[in-house]
Design a protein around this motif. Structure first.
Motif, PDB file in Angstrom:
ATOM      1  N   LEU A 102       0.835  -1.214   0.000  1.00 17.82           N
ATOM      2  CA  LEU A 102       0.000   0.000   0.000  1.00 17.82           C
ATOM      3  C   LEU A 102       0.861   1.252   0.000  1.00 17.82           C
ATOM      4  CD1 LEU A 102      -2.954  -0.864   2.425  1.00 17.82           C
ATOM      5  CD2 LEU A 102      -3.093  -0.439  -0.035  1.00 17.82           C
ATOM      6  N   GLU A 103       1.957   1.228   0.725  1.00 20.24           N
ATOM      7  CA  GLU A 103       2.865   2.377   0.727  1.00 20.24           C
ATOM      8  C   GLU A 103       3.480   2.587  -0.655  1.00 20.24           C
ATOM      9  OE1 GLU A 103       3.470   4.824   2.974  1.00 20.24           O
ATOM     10  OE2 GLU A 103       1.763   3.912   3.994  1.00 20.24           O
ATOM     11  N   ARG A 104       3.861   1.498  -1.318  1.00 23.15           N
ATOM     12  CA  ARG A 104       4.385   1.596  -2.687  1.00 23.15           C
ATOM     13  C   ARG A 104       3.304   2.143  -3.620  1.00 23.15           C
ATOM     14  NH1 ARG A 104       4.845  -3.583  -4.181  1.00 23.15           N
ATOM     15  NH2 ARG A 104       2.955  -3.423  -5.398  1.00 23.15           N
ATOM     16  N   CYS A 105       2.084   1.673  -3.444  1.00 27.85           N
ATOM     17  CA  CYS A 105       0.959   2.124  -4.261  1.00 27.85           C
ATOM     18  C   CYS A 105       0.739   3.629  -4.072  1.00 27.85           C
ATOM     19  CB  CYS A 105      -0.291   1.334  -3.867  1.00 27.85           C
ATOM     20  SG  CYS A 105      -1.766   1.741  -4.810  1.00 27.85           S
ATOM     21  N   LYS A 106       0.763   4.059  -2.844  1.00 25.45           N
ATOM     22  CA  LYS A 106       0.593   5.483  -2.535  1.00 25.45           C
ATOM     23  C   LYS A 106       1.701   6.305  -3.195  1.00 25.45           C
ATOM     24  CE  LYS A 106       0.221   8.495   1.529  1.00 25.45           C
ATOM     25  NZ  LYS A 106       0.209   8.486   3.005  1.00 25.45           N
ATOM     26  N   SER A 107       2.924   5.821  -3.107  1.00 26.75           N
ATOM     27  CA  SER A 107       4.053   6.505  -3.727  1.00 26.75           C
ATOM     28  C   SER A 107       3.874   6.587  -5.245  1.00 26.75           C
ATOM     29  CB  SER A 107       5.350   5.769  -3.377  1.00 26.75           C
ATOM     30  OG  SER A 107       6.436   6.314  -4.071  1.00 26.75           O
ATOM     31  N   ARG A 108       3.441   5.487  -5.837  1.00 27.76           N
ATOM     32  CA  ARG A 108       3.224   5.476  -7.287  1.00 27.76           C
ATOM     33  C   ARG A 108       2.112   6.442  -7.685  1.00 27.76           C
ATOM     34  NH1 ARG A 108       4.321  -0.617  -9.617  1.00 27.76           N
ATOM     35  NH2 ARG A 108       6.563  -0.450  -9.304  1.00 27.76           N
ATOM     36  N   LEU A 109       1.058   6.487  -6.903  1.00 31.29           N
ATOM     37  CA  LEU A 109      -0.029   7.416  -7.220  1.00 31.29           C
ATOM     38  C   LEU A 109       0.448   8.862  -7.156  1.00 31.29           C
ATOM     39  CD1 LEU A 109      -3.005   5.649  -5.439  1.00 31.29           C
ATOM     40  CD2 LEU A 109      -2.784   6.077  -7.900  1.00 31.29           C
ATOM     41  N   HIS A 110       1.300   9.169  -6.180  1.00 34.06           N
ATOM     42  CA  HIS A 110       1.883  10.518  -6.114  1.00 34.06           C
ATOM     43  C   HIS A 110       2.723  10.789  -7.356  1.00 34.06           C
ATOM     44  CE1 HIS A 110       0.786  12.307  -2.290  1.00 34.06           C
ATOM     45  NE2 HIS A 110       0.920  11.125  -1.721  1.00 34.06           N
ATOM     46  N   GLU A 111       3.555   9.827  -7.728  1.00 37.74           N
ATOM     47  CA  GLU A 111       4.398  10.008  -8.909  1.00 37.74           C
ATOM     48  C   GLU A 111       3.570  10.154 -10.177  1.00 37.74           C
ATOM     49  OE1 GLU A 111       7.870   7.740 -11.451  1.00 37.74           O
ATOM     50  OE2 GLU A 111       7.586   7.177  -9.355  1.00 37.74           O
ATOM     51  N   MET A 112       2.452   9.437 -10.248  1.00 44.04           N
ATOM     52  CA  MET A 112       1.602   9.489 -11.440  1.00 44.04           C
ATOM     53  C   MET A 112       0.968  10.871 -11.640  1.00 44.04           C
ATOM     54  SD  MET A 112      -0.050   5.677 -11.123  1.00 44.04           S
ATOM     55  CE  MET A 112      -1.030   5.638 -12.642  1.00 44.04           C
ATOM     56  N   GLN A 113       1.037  11.709 -10.613  1.00 48.61           N
ATOM     57  CA  GLN A 113       0.536  13.080 -10.724  1.00 48.61           C
ATOM     58  C   GLN A 113       1.617  14.041 -11.209  1.00 48.61           C
ATOM     59  OE1 GLN A 113      -1.458  14.523  -7.186  1.00 48.61           O
ATOM     60  NE2 GLN A 113      -2.106  12.460  -6.679  1.00 48.61           N
ATOM     61  N   SER A 114       2.852  13.590 -11.245  1.00 51.27           N
ATOM     62  CA  SER A 114       3.963  14.476 -11.590  1.00 51.27           C
ATOM     63  C   SER A 114       3.965  14.810 -13.079  1.00 51.27           C
ATOM     64  CB  SER A 114       5.299  13.839 -11.208  1.00 51.27           C
ATOM     65  OG  SER A 114       5.613  12.781 -12.101  1.00 51.27           O
ATOM     66  N   GLN A 115       4.513  15.950 -13.401  1.00 46.24           N
ATOM     67  CA  GLN A 115       4.613  16.360 -14.803  1.00 46.24           C
ATOM     68  C   GLN A 115       5.493  15.396 -15.589  1.00 46.24           C
ATOM     69  OE1 GLN A 115       2.730  18.955 -16.131  1.00 46.24           O
ATOM     70  NE2 GLN A 115       3.328  17.856 -17.970  1.00 46.24           N
ATOM     71  N   LYS A 116       6.551  14.912 -14.961  1.00 51.68           N
ATOM     72  CA  LYS A 116       7.444  13.963 -15.630  1.00 51.68           C
ATOM     73  C   LYS A 116       6.678  12.710 -16.039  1.00 51.68           C
ATOM     74  CE  LYS A 116      11.573  11.204 -15.095  1.00 51.68           C
ATOM     75  NZ  LYS A 116      12.328  10.409 -14.203  1.00 51.68           N
ATOM     76  N   TYR A 117       5.909  12.150 -15.119  1.00 51.22           N
ATOM     77  CA  TYR A 117       5.137  10.940 -15.431  1.00 51.22           C
ATOM     78  C   TYR A 117       4.113  11.229 -16.534  1.00 51.22           C
ATOM     79  CZ  TYR A 117       2.091   6.904 -15.039  1.00 51.22           C
ATOM     80  OH  TYR A 117       1.342   5.793 -15.330  1.00 51.22           O
ATOM     81  N   LEU A 118       3.409  12.338 -16.421  1.00 51.49           N
ATOM     82  CA  LEU A 118       2.393  12.675 -17.423  1.00 51.49           C
ATOM     83  C   LEU A 118       3.015  12.876 -18.800  1.00 51.49           C
ATOM     84  CD1 LEU A 118       0.171  15.036 -15.261  1.00 51.49           C
ATOM     85  CD2 LEU A 118      -0.337  12.670 -15.961  1.00 51.49           C
ATOM     86  N   ASP A 119       4.212  13.470 -18.845  1.00 47.01           N
ATOM     87  CA  ASP A 119       4.910  13.616 -20.126  1.00 47.01           C
ATOM     88  C   ASP A 119       5.281  12.252 -20.693  1.00 47.01           C
ATOM     89  OD1 ASP A 119       4.692  16.368 -19.945  1.00 47.01           O
ATOM     90  OD2 ASP A 119       6.763  16.655 -19.250  1.00 47.01           O
ATOM     91  N   GLU A 120       5.786  11.370 -19.819  1.00 47.97           N
ATOM     92  CA  GLU A 120       6.134  10.018 -20.273  1.00 47.97           C
ATOM     93  C   GLU A 120       4.892   9.262 -20.731  1.00 47.97           C
ATOM     94  OE1 GLU A 120       8.184   8.288 -16.963  1.00 47.97           O
ATOM     95  OE2 GLU A 120      10.002   9.467 -17.310  1.00 47.97           O
ATOM     96  N   ALA A 121       3.788   9.446 -20.030  1.00 46.65           N
ATOM     97  CA  ALA A 121       2.534   8.783 -20.411  1.00 46.65           C
ATOM     98  C   ALA A 121       2.061   9.272 -21.772  1.00 46.65           C
ATOM     99  CB  ALA A 121       1.459   9.022 -19.345  1.00 46.65           C
ATOM    100  N   SER A 122       2.303  10.534 -22.064  1.00 47.59           N
ATOM    101  CA  SER A 122       1.896  11.084 -23.362  1.00 47.59           C
ATOM    102  C   SER A 122       2.666  10.448 -24.506  1.00 47.59           C
ATOM    103  CB  SER A 122       2.125  12.596 -23.397  1.00 47.59           C
ATOM    104  OG  SER A 122       1.275  13.227 -22.489  1.00 47.59           O
ATOM    105  N   HIS A 123       3.868   9.945 -24.225  1.00 49.82           N
ATOM    106  CA  HIS A 123       4.707   9.346 -25.259  1.00 49.82           C
ATOM    107  C   HIS A 123       4.762   7.828 -25.174  1.00 49.82           C
ATOM    108  CE1 HIS A 123       6.124  13.541 -24.953  1.00 49.82           C
ATOM    109  NE2 HIS A 123       6.117  13.433 -26.263  1.00 49.82           N
TER     110      HIS A 123
END
Length: 140
Positions: A102-123
């Motif tokens: 759950l802690e890893r999941c929470k960390s991933r959810l935070h990262e998934m909000q980052s601009q870096k992640y969103l840029d990577e998701a776009s590509h």
């Protein structure tokens, strides 16, 4: 997916909308979530409750779903009972594998909000064919 079909309640243009109960309280596993990730680039997950270990199977499915979304660089939009910082509760204050997950999941959810992640998701690569998601279908 072991021959199961996943009902996609609402979908258009490679975006799907699921209710938490439909996705995480039913007998879905990592292969089901993989098929969803291969077919959709964005998922809206509605009515997400506070996640706790009182129902370990639901918590595990949610973690598996987030892991697949994260690993495939998919965008996730959550509508839930609580903000992300309050979404996870450990009522027994115990240290188990699920607590660490759950802690890893929470960390991933935070990262998934980052601009870096969103840029990577776009590509990220999105298959143009249904491939492994062929059994996922839109219900009417």
């Amino acid at each position: 997916m072991s021959g199961r079909k996943i009902k996609i309640p609402r979908a258009a243009n490679r975006v799907a909308i699921f209710d938490f109960k439909e996705l995480c309280e039913k007998e879905h596993g990592s292969m089901d979530f993989l098929a969803i990730c291969r077919h959709f680039h964005s998922i809206c997950l509605l009515n997400v409750p506070v996640i706790n270990l009182n129902n370990r199977n639901v918590a595990r499915r949610f973690i598996l779903f987030i892991d697949e979304m994260y690993n495939h660089k998919r965008r996730l939009y959550i509508n839930g009972e609580a903000p992300l910082n309050e979404m996870f509760v450990n009522p027994l204050d115990e240290l188990t594998d699920e607590v660490f997950a759950l802690e890893r999941c929470k960390s991933r959810l935070h990262e998934m909000q980052s601009q870096k992640y969103l840029d990577e998701a776009s590509h990220a690569h999105y298959p143009t064919h249904e491939g492994a998601a062929a059994k996922a279908h839109k219900s009417h």
